[in-house]
Design an enzyme around this catalytic site. Structure first.
Site, mmCIF file in Angstrom:
data_model
loop_
_atom_site.group_PDB
_atom_site.id
_atom_site.type_symbol
_atom_site.label_atom_id
_atom_site.label_comp_id
_atom_site.label_asym_id
_atom_site.label_seq_id
_atom_site.Cartn_x
_atom_site.Cartn_y
_atom_site.Cartn_z
ATOM 1 N N GLU A 200 2.610 3.686 11.431
ATOM 2 C CA GLU A 200 1.835 2.492 11.794
ATOM 3 C C GLU A 200 2.264 2.020 13.173
ATOM 4 O OE1 GLU A 200 2.236 -0.747 9.041
ATOM 5 O OE2 GLU A 200 1.340 0.371 7.396
ATOM 6 N N ARG A 292 1.927 -9.430 -9.722
ATOM 7 C CA ARG A 292 2.722 -10.238 -10.659
ATOM 8 C C ARG A 292 2.662 -11.699 -10.231
ATOM 9 N NH1 ARG A 292 6.290 -8.090 -6.772
ATOM 10 N NH2 ARG A 292 7.243 -9.779 -5.580
HETATM 11 C C1 MV4 Z 1 5.759 -3.871 9.196
HETATM 12 C C2 MV4 Z 1 6.441 -4.633 10.167
HETATM 13 C C3 MV4 Z 1 6.018 -4.537 11.472
HETATM 14 N N1 MV4 Z 1 4.982 -3.714 11.806
HETATM 15 N N2 MV4 Z 1 4.732 -3.084 9.569
HETATM 16 C C4 MV4 Z 1 8.774 -4.706 5.602
HETATM 17 C C5 MV4 Z 1 8.655 -4.405 4.144
HETATM 18 C C6 MV4 Z 1 7.303 -3.835 3.956
HETATM 19 N N3 MV4 Z 1 6.680 -4.358 2.807
HETATM 20 C C7 MV4 Z 1 6.549 -4.107 5.203
HETATM 21 N N4 MV4 Z 1 7.489 -4.536 6.179
HETATM 22 C C8 MV4 Z 1 7.158 -4.630 7.497
HETATM 23 N N5 MV4 Z 1 6.096 -3.892 7.908
HETATM 24 C C9 MV4 Z 1 4.380 -3.006 10.844
HETATM 25 N N6 MV4 Z 1 3.388 -2.186 11.182
HETATM 26 C C10 MV4 Z 1 7.499 -5.442 9.739
HETATM 27 C C11 MV4 Z 1 7.866 -5.430 8.403
HETATM 28 C C12 MV4 Z 1 8.975 -6.270 8.050
HETATM 29 C C13 MV4 Z 1 8.812 -7.373 7.198
HETATM 30 C C14 MV4 Z 1 7.603 -7.705 6.611
HETATM 31 C C15 MV4 Z 1 7.466 -8.789 5.774
HETATM 32 C C16 MV4 Z 1 8.580 -9.577 5.499
HETATM 33 C C17 MV4 Z 1 9.781 -9.275 6.059
HETATM 34 C C18 MV4 Z 1 9.931 -8.178 6.899
HETATM 35 C C19 MV4 Z 1 11.164 -7.902 7.472
HETATM 36 C C20 MV4 Z 1 11.311 -6.832 8.297
HETATM 37 C C21 MV4 Z 1 10.218 -6.018 8.580
#
Ligand code: MV4
Length: 507
Positions: A200, A292
């Site tokens: 991504e 959930r």
């Molecule tokens: C991301 C992102 C930045 N860019 N995707 C972290 C867990 C997973 N469920 C998705 N996550 C992320 N995806 C892209 N393309 C940053 C995160 C992320 C994050 C997302 C939600 C809540 C906390 C987070 C902490 C670090 C990174």
């Protein structure tokens, strides 16, 4: 309507479900392990069934045993809470096959949202925005490099089976990609037994904003607004609020409509949450759906007036959703997770007996807890003891009210996150709503290294007054506890001070 519900969980969420059952006139059946024989959720339920020893694997994760308990008790439904078996497709199916009502989404919807790439494919097909990238796992680093070139660096490698940030690697240049590819695959294989990885575009400094949805069995799917969940550490949320300081009514409507499309695409029923990244430029991207009830559901309840757990039970019983499909939040709600962790020691889990628990109250304060004075806190289960939730007519009033409530809270006997939360409520950036998913890790050193909080300074003043007073009353032991805790500057100082104050003021 359901008549008797088995609650397949423990702690605060089990008690939350038991309370909803009581309010609806539904009988409740608790289950408990050896460690929880005297737990509040067991005492408050109408009936309770012992399901095994303390380790979760042999009790709260033993689906067969739980279904047997439900049948033995004559329950007609199972509510899984969050965690444990709540998102296990096989358990949802087994409950249904046992002739019981599953208070949650169909097993098929859990499965549809279980794989990140499958959920992305579903989202794309239904016009739900996702982060630019692939919807298929890629064969090798060379293929990933090719894709990365089309939308530019930085990119993020993600495990298709993903969750909790495992198997995720930020890649800033093409040169770094091969090594990151190998380590992402290795981590994914170890964590999920599945090394499928996709690519991504990496979104810098986004917020985590999620939309609560409710879907009934008559085709109605509604969005109940957003929760801001950016204050998290290592993928553990610490503080959540509703609404989000970054979401306008217009954006709320667009995100809500996208969440409803995603839920409909998955054949969703009951309560669920669509997670989005909200980028600095205002674009939002669907990440995944949590199938959930979530820990942070109360903030939505406080700003919408909708009891989500009651509606989970009503929907499972076949009722129709009576609410309009657009809902504007009223006021502001904030939740702090009170955990038995020591913020000054890297959030190390703390164990012991809760010697004293004094719960905050007063206007706009809600306590969803699972422990009481005398509870033993061990290492078998999650360290979250309770959630402190407040409502205020504005964000500023809610933050001030949370600060006041945290000052009232006393947990003596184990270290807790209380002092950390006090510092956050005092923080200028937090108070300005200037938070993103990296904010807490960035701010933690200054939060923990900051001057003593208002509460600590008050505690020190109270302690000084008490020492003299306690000497006069011959309660020197209390004074000594106060003095030593205050002198150490530990987070428990104010808890002991308040406790001692109450002792000293006793006639
Ligand atoms: C991301 C992102 C930045 N860019 N995707 C972290 C867990 C997973 N469920 C998705 N996550 C992320 N995806 C892209 N393309 C940053 C995160 C992320 C994050 C997302 C939600 C809540 C906390 C987070 C902490 C670090 C990174």
């Amino acid at each position: 309507m359901l008549k008797k519900v088995l609650v397949a969980n423990r702690g605060e969420i089990a008690l939350r479900v038991v309370r909803a059952c009581q309010e609806l006139g539904i009988r409740s059946v608790a289950v408990y392990s050896d460690a929880d024989a005297h737990a509040p959720h067991v005492r408050e339920a109408d009936e309770a069934v012992h399901i095994g020893p303390a380790p979760s694997r042999e009790s709260y994760l033993d689906g067969e045993r739980i279904i047997a308990a439900a049948k033995a008790a004559g329950a007609d439904a199972v509510h899984p809470g969050y965690g444990f078996l709540s998102e296990r497709e096989w358990f949802a199916r087994a409950v249904r096959e046992a002739g019981l009502v599953w208070v949650g989404p169909p097993a098929e919807a859990i499965a549809a949202m279980g794989s990140k790439t499958a959920a992305r494919t579903l989202a794309v097909a239904h016009d739900v925005p996702v982060v630019p990238g692939t919807t298929e796992a890629l064969p090798d680093a060379a293929a990933a490099k090719k894709v990365a070139k089309t939308f530019g660096y930085p990119v993020l490698l993600k495990a298709a089976a993903g969750g909790g940030g495992k198997g995720m690697r930020v890649v800033r240049t093409a040169a770094e990609l091969p090594e990151a590819w190998e380590s992402a695959r290795r981590e994914a294989r170890n964590a999920f037994g599945d090394d499928a990885v996709y690519v991504e575009k990496y979104i810098e400094g986004p917020r985590h904003v999620e939309i609560q949805v409710l879907a009934d069995h008559h085709g109605t799917v509604i969005a109940l607004g957003e929760r801001e969940c950016s204050v998290q550490r290592r993928h553990q949320k610490m503080i959540e609020e509703a609404p989000s300081p970054a979401v306008s009514p217009e954006l709320r409507a667009r995100m809500g409509a996208a969440a409803v499309r995603a839920a409909k695409a998955a054949g969703y029923r009951n309560a669920g949450t669509c997670e989005f990244l909200l980028a600095r430029d205002g674009n939002f991207y669907f990440l995944e759906m949590n199938t959930r009830i979530q820990v942070e559901h109360p903030v939505t309840e406080l700003v919408t007036g909708v009891d989500l757990v009651q509606w989970q039970l009503r929907i499972a019983g076949g009722e129709r959703i009576p609410f309009p499909d657009t809902m504007e939040p009223r006021g502001w709600a904030i939740e702090c997770r009170i955990t038995s962790e020591d913020p000054t020691n890297g959030f190390l889990p703390s164990t012991g007996r809760i010697e004293c628990l004094h719960v905050p109250s007063g206007p706009g304060v809600r306590w969803d807890g699972g422990v009481e004075s005398g509870s033993e806190v061990g290492l078998h289960y999650d360290p979250m003891l309770a959630k402190l939730i407040v409502w205020g007519s504005s964000r500023e009033q809610a933050v001030d009210r949370m600060h006041r409530a945290l000052r009232e809270l006393i947990v003596a006997g184990v270290e807790t996150s209380r002092e950390f939360h006090l510092r956050v409520m005092e923080d200028a950036e937090f108070r300005a709503g200037a938070i993103d998913i990296q904010w807490l890790e960035r701010r933690l050193p200054s939060l923990l290294g900051a001057a003593p909080s208002v509460a600590e300074r008050q505690a020190a003043a109270i302690a000084a007054a008490l020492i003299a007073d306690a000497d006069r009353r011959g309660t020197r032991h209390t004074a000594q506890a106060v003095a030593s805790e205050s002198a150490s500057g530990a987070g428990v100082a104010s808890a002991w001070a308040t406790l001692a104050r109450r002792e000293a003021l006793r006639p």
